[in-house]
Design a protein around this motif. Sequence first.
Motif, PDB file in Angstrom:
ATOM      1  N   LEU A   1      25.759  -8.936  -2.295  1.00 22.99           N
ATOM      2  CA  LEU A   1      25.169 -10.266  -2.251  1.00 22.99           C
ATOM      3  C   LEU A   1      24.839 -10.769  -3.661  1.00 22.99           C
ATOM      4  O   LEU A   1      25.121 -11.921  -3.999  1.00 22.99           O
ATOM      5  N   ALA A   2      24.304  -9.896  -4.504  1.00 25.38           N
ATOM      6  CA  ALA A   2      23.994 -10.280  -5.887  1.00 25.38           C
ATOM      7  C   ALA A   2      25.265 -10.622  -6.651  1.00 25.38           C
ATOM      8  O   ALA A   2      25.305 -11.582  -7.423  1.00 25.38           O
ATOM      9  N   ALA A   3      26.349  -9.881  -6.414  1.00 25.15           N
ATOM     10  CA  ALA A   3      27.620 -10.145  -7.092  1.00 25.15           C
ATOM     11  C   ALA A   3      28.200 -11.472  -6.628  1.00 25.15           C
ATOM     12  O   ALA A   3      28.729 -12.246  -7.431  1.00 25.15           O
ATOM     13  N   LEU A   4      28.115 -11.766  -5.334  1.00 23.83           N
ATOM     14  CA  LEU A   4      28.640 -13.027  -4.819  1.00 23.83           C
ATOM     15  C   LEU A   4      27.859 -14.229  -5.345  1.00 23.83           C
ATOM     16  O   LEU A   4      28.426 -15.294  -5.586  1.00 23.83           O
ATOM     17  N   ILE A   5      26.573 -14.057  -5.543  1.00 23.54           N
ATOM     18  CA  ILE A   5      25.761 -15.147  -6.080  1.00 23.54           C
ATOM     19  C   ILE A   5      26.051 -15.347  -7.575  1.00 23.54           C
ATOM     20  O   ILE A   5      26.143 -16.473  -8.058  1.00 23.54           O
ATOM     21  N   ALA A   6      26.236 -14.257  -8.308  1.00 25.36           N
ATOM     22  CA  ALA A   6      26.442 -14.336  -9.756  1.00 25.36           C
ATOM     23  C   ALA A   6      27.855 -14.777 -10.109  1.00 25.36           C
ATOM     24  O   ALA A   6      28.069 -15.371 -11.163  1.00 25.36           O
ATOM     25  N   PHE A   7      28.834 -14.513  -9.247  1.00 27.73           N
ATOM     26  CA  PHE A   7      30.231 -14.817  -9.568  1.00 27.73           C
ATOM     27  C   PHE A   7      30.472 -16.296  -9.862  1.00 27.73           C
ATOM     28  O   PHE A   7      31.074 -16.618 -10.880  1.00 27.73           O
ATOM     29  N   PRO A   8      30.027 -17.243  -9.038  1.00 26.28           N
ATOM     30  CA  PRO A   8      30.256 -18.650  -9.378  1.00 26.28           C
ATOM     31  C   PRO A   8      29.566 -19.063 -10.678  1.00 26.28           C
ATOM     32  O   PRO A   8      30.096 -19.872 -11.429  1.00 26.28           O
ATOM     33  N   ALA A   9      28.417 -18.501 -10.965  1.00 29.49           N
ATOM     34  CA  ALA A   9      27.717 -18.833 -12.203  1.00 29.49           C
ATOM     35  C   ALA A   9      28.501 -18.334 -13.409  1.00 29.49           C
ATOM     36  O   ALA A   9      28.622 -19.032 -14.419  1.00 29.49           O
ATOM     37  N   MET A  10      29.097 -17.137 -13.320  1.00 24.01           N
ATOM     38  CA  MET A  10      29.898 -16.609 -14.424  1.00 24.01           C
ATOM     39  C   MET A  10      31.165 -17.434 -14.594  1.00 24.01           C
ATOM     40  O   MET A  10      31.584 -17.720 -15.712  1.00 24.01           O
ATOM     41  N   ALA A  11      31.791 -17.840 -13.499  1.00 23.96           N
ATOM     42  CA  ALA A  11      33.012 -18.631 -13.585  1.00 23.96           C
ATOM     43  C   ALA A  11      32.753 -19.984 -14.223  1.00 23.96           C
ATOM     44  O   ALA A  11      33.534 -20.460 -15.050  1.00 23.96           O
ATOM     45  N   SER A  12      31.645 -20.624 -13.885  1.00 26.83           N
ATOM     46  CA  SER A  12      31.345 -21.918 -14.485  1.00 26.83           C
ATOM     47  C   SER A  12      30.997 -21.757 -15.958  1.00 26.83           C
ATOM     48  O   SER A  12      31.292 -22.634 -16.764  1.00 26.83           O
ATOM     49  N   ALA A  13      30.375 -20.653 -16.344  1.00 25.48           N
ATOM     50  CA  ALA A  13      30.066 -20.411 -17.754  1.00 25.48           C
ATOM     51  C   ALA A  13      31.341 -20.229 -18.557  1.00 25.48           C
ATOM     52  O   ALA A  13      31.455 -20.706 -19.683  1.00 25.48           O
ATOM     53  N   GLN A  14      32.346 -19.565 -17.987  1.00 26.80           N
ATOM     54  CA  GLN A  14      33.620 -19.392 -18.676  1.00 26.80           C
ATOM     55  C   GLN A  14      34.334 -20.720 -18.821  1.00 26.80           C
ATOM     56  O   GLN A  14      34.937 -21.008 -19.844  1.00 26.80           O
ATOM     57  N   ASP A  15      34.303 -21.557 -17.799  1.00 26.27           N
ATOM     58  CA  ASP A  15      34.958 -22.860 -17.868  1.00 26.27           C
ATOM     59  C   ASP A  15      34.295 -23.749 -18.905  1.00 26.27           C
ATOM     60  O   ASP A  15      34.952 -24.553 -19.565  1.00 26.27           O
ATOM     61  N   ALA A  16      33.003 -23.626 -19.071  1.00 27.11           N
ATOM     62  CA  ALA A  16      32.274 -24.464 -20.025  1.00 27.11           C
ATOM     63  C   ALA A  16      32.632 -24.090 -21.459  1.00 27.11           C
ATOM     64  O   ALA A  16      32.610 -24.941 -22.341  1.00 27.11           O
ATOM     65  N   GLN A  17      32.986 -22.830 -21.711  1.00 25.38           N
ATOM     66  CA  GLN A  17      33.278 -22.390 -23.069  1.00 25.38           C
ATOM     67  C   GLN A  17      34.636 -22.905 -23.542  1.00 25.38           C
ATOM     68  O   GLN A  17      34.808 -23.188 -24.718  1.00 25.38           O
ATOM     69  N   VAL A  18      35.625 -23.022 -22.688  1.00 25.69           N
ATOM     70  CA  VAL A  18      36.983 -23.383 -23.084  1.00 25.69           C
ATOM     71  C   VAL A  18      37.316 -24.746 -22.497  1.00 25.69           C
ATOM     72  O   VAL A  18      37.625 -24.869 -21.321  1.00 25.69           O
ATOM     73  N   ASP A  19      37.245 -25.781 -23.349  1.00 33.95           N
ATOM     74  CA  ASP A  19      37.606 -27.117 -22.897  1.00 33.95           C
ATOM     75  C   ASP A  19      39.117 -27.286 -22.883  1.00 33.95           C
ATOM     76  O   ASP A  19      39.695 -27.719 -21.904  1.00 33.95           O
ATOM     77  N   LYS A  20      39.755 -26.953 -24.002  1.00 29.86           N
ATOM     78  CA  LYS A  20      41.212 -27.052 -24.106  1.00 29.86           C
ATOM     79  C   LYS A  20      41.684 -25.976 -25.067  1.00 29.86           C
ATOM     80  O   LYS A  20      40.901 -25.450 -25.862  1.00 29.86           O
ATOM     81  N   PRO A  21      42.958 -25.623 -25.018  1.00 27.21           N
ATOM     82  CA  PRO A  21      43.456 -24.557 -25.883  1.00 27.21           C
ATOM     83  C   PRO A  21      43.401 -24.977 -27.356  1.00 27.21           C
ATOM     84  O   PRO A  21      43.366 -26.168 -27.672  1.00 27.21           O
ATOM     85  N   PRO A  22      43.414 -24.001 -28.265  1.00 31.74           N
ATOM     86  CA  PRO A  22      43.344 -24.341 -29.691  1.00 31.74           C
ATOM     87  C   PRO A  22      44.597 -25.110 -30.118  1.00 31.74           C
ATOM     88  O   PRO A  22      45.693 -24.867 -29.625  1.00 31.74           O
ATOM     89  N   GLN A  23      44.410 -26.021 -31.049  1.00 35.04           N
ATOM     90  CA  GLN A  23      45.511 -26.830 -31.544  1.00 35.04           C
ATOM     91  C   GLN A  23      46.296 -26.111 -32.638  1.00 35.04           C
ATOM     92  O   GLN A  23      47.436 -26.442 -32.887  1.00 35.04           O
ATOM     93  N   ARG A  24      45.669 -25.128 -33.283  1.00 35.09           N
ATOM     94  CA  ARG A  24      46.304 -24.478 -34.411  1.00 35.09           C
ATOM     95  C   ARG A  24      45.911 -23.009 -34.443  1.00 35.09           C
ATOM     96  O   ARG A  24      44.745 -22.672 -34.242  1.00 35.09           O
ATOM     97  N   ILE A  25      46.893 -22.142 -34.717  1.00 30.32           N
ATOM     98  CA  ILE A  25      46.629 -20.725 -34.930  1.00 30.32           C
ATOM     99  C   ILE A  25      47.098 -20.410 -36.345  1.00 30.32           C
ATOM    100  O   ILE A  25      48.263 -20.585 -36.672  1.00 30.32           O
TER     101      ILE A  25
END
Length: 134
Positions: free
Chosen positions: A7-31
């Motif tokens: 139950l704790a993992a199921l509750i935390a999973f959506p929060a972790m997924a949204s945190a990952q989405d917030a970090q990466v808006d778009k791929p880098p333009q230059r390497i």
Amino acid sequence: MFRTAVLAALIAFPAMASAQDAQVDKPPQRIRSVTLTGDQKCPASSGNEIVVCSTLDQPYRIPKALREDKPIAAQNQSWVNRAATMDQVGRVAGGLPDTCSAVGTGGQSGCFMQRNQAYAAERRASATESNTQP
């Protein structure tokens, strides 16, 4: 106990997924790949770039202790290398140019090339020996 963990993992999973989405808006333009010498530091990356740094003394990701500098045994070489060796042996036996053979007219140019290559190999070997000694 098990239900609580699930139950704790199921509750935390959506929060972790949204945190990952917030970090990466778009791929880098230059390497950017940077080769560092001496005591240089890796430059910081800006907003839309990734900086990959490497040094001249360690150009490979395989650690020096695990790299093998010995020649590859004949049975472990690729077919292309074996065919090239057989071709070179046939050229020397036939006295073709650049083969260092007493037979044929082009043998002397090959002897000079072989001596030159042996000299260059000796220089590389002595340079790596002097670099590896503390």
